[in-house]
Design an enzyme around this catalytic site. Structure first.
Site, PDB file in Angstrom:
ATOM      1  N   THR A 185     -20.250  37.655  36.155  1.00 14.55           N
ATOM      2  CA  THR A 185     -18.876  38.001  35.523  1.00 14.55           C
ATOM      3  C   THR A 185     -19.041  39.339  34.929  1.00 14.55           C
ATOM      4  O   THR A 185     -20.246  39.624  34.453  1.00 14.55           O
ATOM      5  CB  THR A 185     -18.759  36.871  34.288  1.00 14.55           C
ATOM      6  OG1 THR A 185     -19.818  37.304  33.368  1.00 14.55           O
ATOM      7  CG2 THR A 185     -18.676  35.505  34.728  1.00 14.55           C
TER       8      THR A 185
ATOM      9  N   GLU B 273     -16.092  31.713  36.554  1.00 15.10           N
ATOM     10  CA  GLU B 273     -16.790  30.623  36.406  1.00 15.10           C
ATOM     11  C   GLU B 273     -16.180  29.459  37.153  1.00 15.10           C
ATOM     12  O   GLU B 273     -16.479  28.218  37.148  1.00 15.10           O
ATOM     13  CB  GLU B 273     -16.707  30.454  34.869  1.00 15.10           C
ATOM     14  CG  GLU B 273     -17.718  31.237  33.904  1.00 15.10           C
ATOM     15  CD  GLU B 273     -16.963  32.604  33.530  1.00 15.10           C
ATOM     16  OE1 GLU B 273     -15.912  32.783  34.132  1.00 15.10           O
ATOM     17  OE2 GLU B 273     -17.559  33.052  32.741  1.00 15.10           O
TER      18      GLU B 273
ATOM     19  N   LYS C 260      -3.932  38.428  13.883  1.00 17.82           N
ATOM     20  CA  LYS C 260      -3.642  37.383  12.939  1.00 17.82           C
ATOM     21  C   LYS C 260      -3.130  38.171  11.606  1.00 17.82           C
ATOM     22  O   LYS C 260      -3.799  38.692  10.874  1.00 17.82           O
ATOM     23  CB  LYS C 260      -5.002  36.697  12.638  1.00 17.82           C
ATOM     24  CG  LYS C 260      -4.533  35.348  11.899  1.00 17.82           C
ATOM     25  CD  LYS C 260      -5.593  34.285  11.905  1.00 17.82           C
ATOM     26  CE  LYS C 260      -5.124  32.887  11.716  1.00 17.82           C
ATOM     27  NZ  LYS C 260      -6.400  31.882  11.142  1.00 17.82           N
TER      28      LYS C 260
ATOM     29  N   TRP D  52      -0.364  33.963  13.938  1.00 17.93           N
ATOM     30  CA  TRP D  52      -0.892  34.414  15.256  1.00 17.93           C
ATOM     31  C   TRP D  52       0.310  35.255  15.925  1.00 17.93           C
ATOM     32  O   TRP D  52       1.277  34.955  15.906  1.00 17.93           O
ATOM     33  CB  TRP D  52      -1.314  33.431  16.403  1.00 17.93           C
ATOM     34  CG  TRP D  52      -2.450  32.616  16.067  1.00 17.93           C
ATOM     35  CD1 TRP D  52      -2.511  31.058  15.665  1.00 17.93           C
ATOM     36  CD2 TRP D  52      -3.657  33.155  15.720  1.00 17.93           C
ATOM     37  NE1 TRP D  52      -3.888  30.939  15.365  1.00 17.93           N
ATOM     38  CE2 TRP D  52      -4.677  32.138  15.258  1.00 17.93           C
ATOM     39  CE3 TRP D  52      -4.367  34.396  16.125  1.00 17.93           C
ATOM     40  CZ2 TRP D  52      -5.991  31.928  15.518  1.00 17.93           C
ATOM     41  CZ3 TRP D  52      -5.816  34.470  15.921  1.00 17.93           C
ATOM     42  CH2 TRP D  52      -6.471  33.437  15.660  1.00 17.93           C
TER      43      TRP D  52
HETATM   44  P1  AMP Z   1     -12.736  37.032  35.450  1.00 21.16           P
HETATM   45  O1  AMP Z   1     -13.522  35.983  35.383  1.00 21.16           O
HETATM   46  O2  AMP Z   1     -13.315  38.647  35.438  1.00 21.16           O
HETATM   47  O3  AMP Z   1     -11.686  37.018  36.745  1.00 21.16           O
HETATM   48  O4  AMP Z   1     -11.749  36.984  34.485  1.00 21.16           O
HETATM   49  C1  AMP Z   1     -11.152  35.894  33.875  1.00 21.16           C
HETATM   50  C2  AMP Z   1     -10.198  36.158  32.812  1.00 21.16           C
HETATM   51  O5  AMP Z   1      -9.035  37.140  33.409  1.00 21.16           O
HETATM   52  C3  AMP Z   1      -9.412  34.823  32.365  1.00 21.16           C
HETATM   53  O6  AMP Z   1     -10.287  34.193  31.455  1.00 21.16           O
HETATM   54  C4  AMP Z   1      -8.156  35.570  31.689  1.00 21.16           C
HETATM   55  O7  AMP Z   1      -8.530  36.234  30.482  1.00 21.16           O
HETATM   56  C5  AMP Z   1      -7.939  36.917  32.581  1.00 21.16           C
HETATM   57  N1  AMP Z   1      -6.926  36.474  33.745  1.00 21.16           N
HETATM   58  C6  AMP Z   1      -7.193  36.047  34.817  1.00 21.16           C
HETATM   59  N2  AMP Z   1      -6.055  35.789  35.358  1.00 21.16           N
HETATM   60  C7  AMP Z   1      -4.838  36.026  34.645  1.00 21.16           C
HETATM   61  C8  AMP Z   1      -3.467  36.109  34.718  1.00 21.16           C
HETATM   62  N3  AMP Z   1      -2.960  35.579  35.778  1.00 21.16           N
HETATM   63  N4  AMP Z   1      -2.985  36.455  33.513  1.00 21.16           N
HETATM   64  C9  AMP Z   1      -3.733  36.671  32.402  1.00 21.16           C
HETATM   65  N5  AMP Z   1      -5.006  36.903  32.262  1.00 21.16           N
HETATM   66  C10 AMP Z   1      -5.493  36.435  33.300  1.00 21.16           C
END
Ligand code: AMP
Length: 540
Positions: free
Chosen positions: A183, A330, A439, A444
């Protein structure tokens, strides 16, 4: 228990390969080369070379569970590694070249990569951390097989020396490790998500369903999302399982190249992050009607929120259906897709758009709940909580570290760190990441919603809303804005743009205009950095 009599057929990546081998020989795989010309071959060629790669890896002494890193763009050789590495019983470890060199060295070392496949166009990236890692076999991936630096092997030479006949489909336990992705979170060291064969296969099935991507052998799939970022959202596996034609854009992710591929190859399905498709929208807007993109039935946007204005603009101005999806490394990564269900089709167009701009409802076998202070919150579309997920393609801990253990809670639930509402139809709406919420006076405020609204202003290119300390309210929102080239807007203009759509206390107290926003290697805004930059900001 009376045991059922269904076979325990093992769900493995070689089983996907075997299907392609037996059924899809004539289908095409097209790659955009570094020099922008096209390489074409069939699934039959792909399977043959993939088998050879598995034979080569065994010949190099790689054993079950050994890690093979790849530093490659979206091309046919990388696709061969996606299947050849796990079919040799080793683990495919895709590495993101956009990371900083220290992180790259850390990842290669932490994974314990015994072999590395390096794309010739990424050789300079490798050179930056080469001295810091100790890898037994470094293999240069280049079509010509020429100019192989000292100490490296040639991918093409290795394949031409291998006999496809030496390959046997392995009898694997489906729980065996198949692929590893790190990640690129915004805090701490990168952490590994190690997927099993079973997890990858089920993820492919889950994303191929009509509730998700609806992929079949009538499709032509172009993953814009890089194959070094969460397995290109699993698309190489899903598309191969479905027998779709595949178009791999190499490193050329500019709108002109992609539009040319969509048109020329009659692409039906594409997927990527909002940044790419925002640039493409601007390119298409410049020359309306110039391109025939009528074959494109689905443009999946995820990784970050797809702004409502963008979804609407693609549909209205270019007849392209944008499908919003959410996921995480994940989760391998697809978690939800904003597929338009019959219930939603009954709503007004405006309401339908609201739903399509949400992150969607879970793909099969992804269970969701949102956790508030007092346990799971109701699915009322209003109450916020942290999204938790569980399912057969979601990891149960990080690879080889205890860091992040607190994300995995009892009952197999994984805490996503995304703050969401869930509505009566099971649609998730991300209101923020937990650390990004503002906040104010105990209430929020969602920075994501403000950002989306700000980015729908015609003069705004990028917007980030962060919390800055405030004496009375504890925190207040500050909007940090990048304007489009040649455009102008004042803070008052933007305030006016937001007024009416939000409660008064949600409106940012100030607007700062900057040249660019700090971003992570995967294009997400680095809120932490921004917050630090503006931590002493004095609100009027
Ligand atoms: P990654 O593991 O780098 O793909 O990041 C995952 C994170 O990206 C998620 O927990 C979200 O916070 C953000 N994310 C992924 N898809 C979206 C989406 N369609 N809209 C908003 N946030 C997203």
């Amino acid at each position: 228990m009376l045991e059922g009599l269904t076979q325990d057929y093992q769900l493995t990546i070689p089983a996907i390969l075997k299907r392609a081998d037996q059924l899809y020989g004539k289908r095409e795989i097209v790659t955009r080369r570094p020099d922008k010309t096209f390489h074409r071959y069939t699934y039959a060629d792909f399977v043959s070379r993939t088998k050879k790669l598995a034979v080569v890896l065994k010949g190099l002494g790689l054993e079950s569970g050994d890690m093979v890193g790849t530093l490659c763009w979206n091309n046919y050789q990388h696709l061969e590694a996606y299947f050849g590495v796990p079919s040799s019983e080793a683990v495919l470890h895709t590495i993101n070249p956009r990371l900083f060199e220290d992180d790259l060295a850390y990842i290669v070392d932490h994974a314990g990569d015994r072999a590395l496949l390096i794309d010739e166009v990424l050789l300079d990236v490798f050179e930056k951390f080469r001295e810091k890692v100790n890898v037994e076999h470094v293999i240069l991936v280049s079509e010509s097989g020429e100019n192989v630096p000292e100490g490296m092997l040639s991918y093409e030479e290795l394949l031409s020396g291998a006999d496809e006949g030496d390959f046997e489909y392995p009898e694997l336990d489906e729980r065996q490790a198949a692929a590893l992705c790190y990640t690129s979170g915004t805090t701490g060291r990168p952490k590994g998500a190690l997927y099993s064969h079973r997890g990858v296969v089920l993820h492919s099935l889950m994303s191929a369903t009509g509730n998700a991507f609806a992929l079949s052998d009538n499709d032509c799939v172009l993953p814009v999302v890089p194959m070094f970022h969460v397995n290109a959202w699993g698309l190489p596996y899903t598309a191969t399982l479905a027998g779709s034609k595949q178009v791999l854009p190499g490193q050329h992710l500019d709108p002109e190249s992609l539009i040319e591929e969509y048109e020329q190859e009659k692409v039906t399905f594409t997927a990527g992050v909002p940044t790419v498709f925002l640039a493409m929208l601007q390119a298409l807007d410049k020359e309306p009607g110039k391109h025939d993109l009528s074959s494109l039935r689905s443009m999946v946007i995820g990784g970050a929120a797809a702004p409502k204005g963008m979804i609407e603009a693609y549909e209205e101005r270019h007849g392209i259906t944008v499908v919003h999806a959410w996921g995480m490394t994940e989760m391998a990564p697809i978690g939800s897709v904003a597929h338009v269900t019959p219930e939603i089709l009954e709503l007004s167009e405006e309401e339908q758009l609201e739903y399509r701009a949400k992150q969607g409802y879970p793909t099969p076998f992804v269970e969701i709940r949102a956790h508030g202070d007092d346990g799971p919150v109701p699915w009322d579309g209003e109450t916020m909580g942290e999204l938790e997920v569980r399912g057969p393609s979601i990891i149960k801990s990080y690879f080889n570290t205890e860091e992040g253990d607190d994300k995995f809670s009892e009952g197999g639930w994984f805490r996503t760190g995304d703050i969401v509402t869930i509505d009566q139809y099971g649609f998730i709406k991300i209101t923020d990441r937990d650390k990004d919420l503002v906040k104010s006076g105990g209430e929020w405020i969602s920075s994501v919603e403000l950002e989306n609204a700000l980015m729908s202003h015609p003069a705004v290119s990028q917007a980030a809303v962060i919390a800055v300390p405030h004496e009375k309210w504890d925190e207040r929102p500050l909007a940090v804005i990048v304007l489009k080239e040649g455009e102008s807007a004042t803070g008052d203009d933007l305030k006016q743009h937001l007024e009416g759509d939000f409660a008064k206390f949600w409106l940012p107290d100030a607007y700062e205009f900057v040249e660019e926003l700090p971003q992570t290697a995967t294009g997400k805004f680095l809120k932490l950095k921004l917050r630090e930059q503006f931590k002493d900001y004095q609100l009027a």
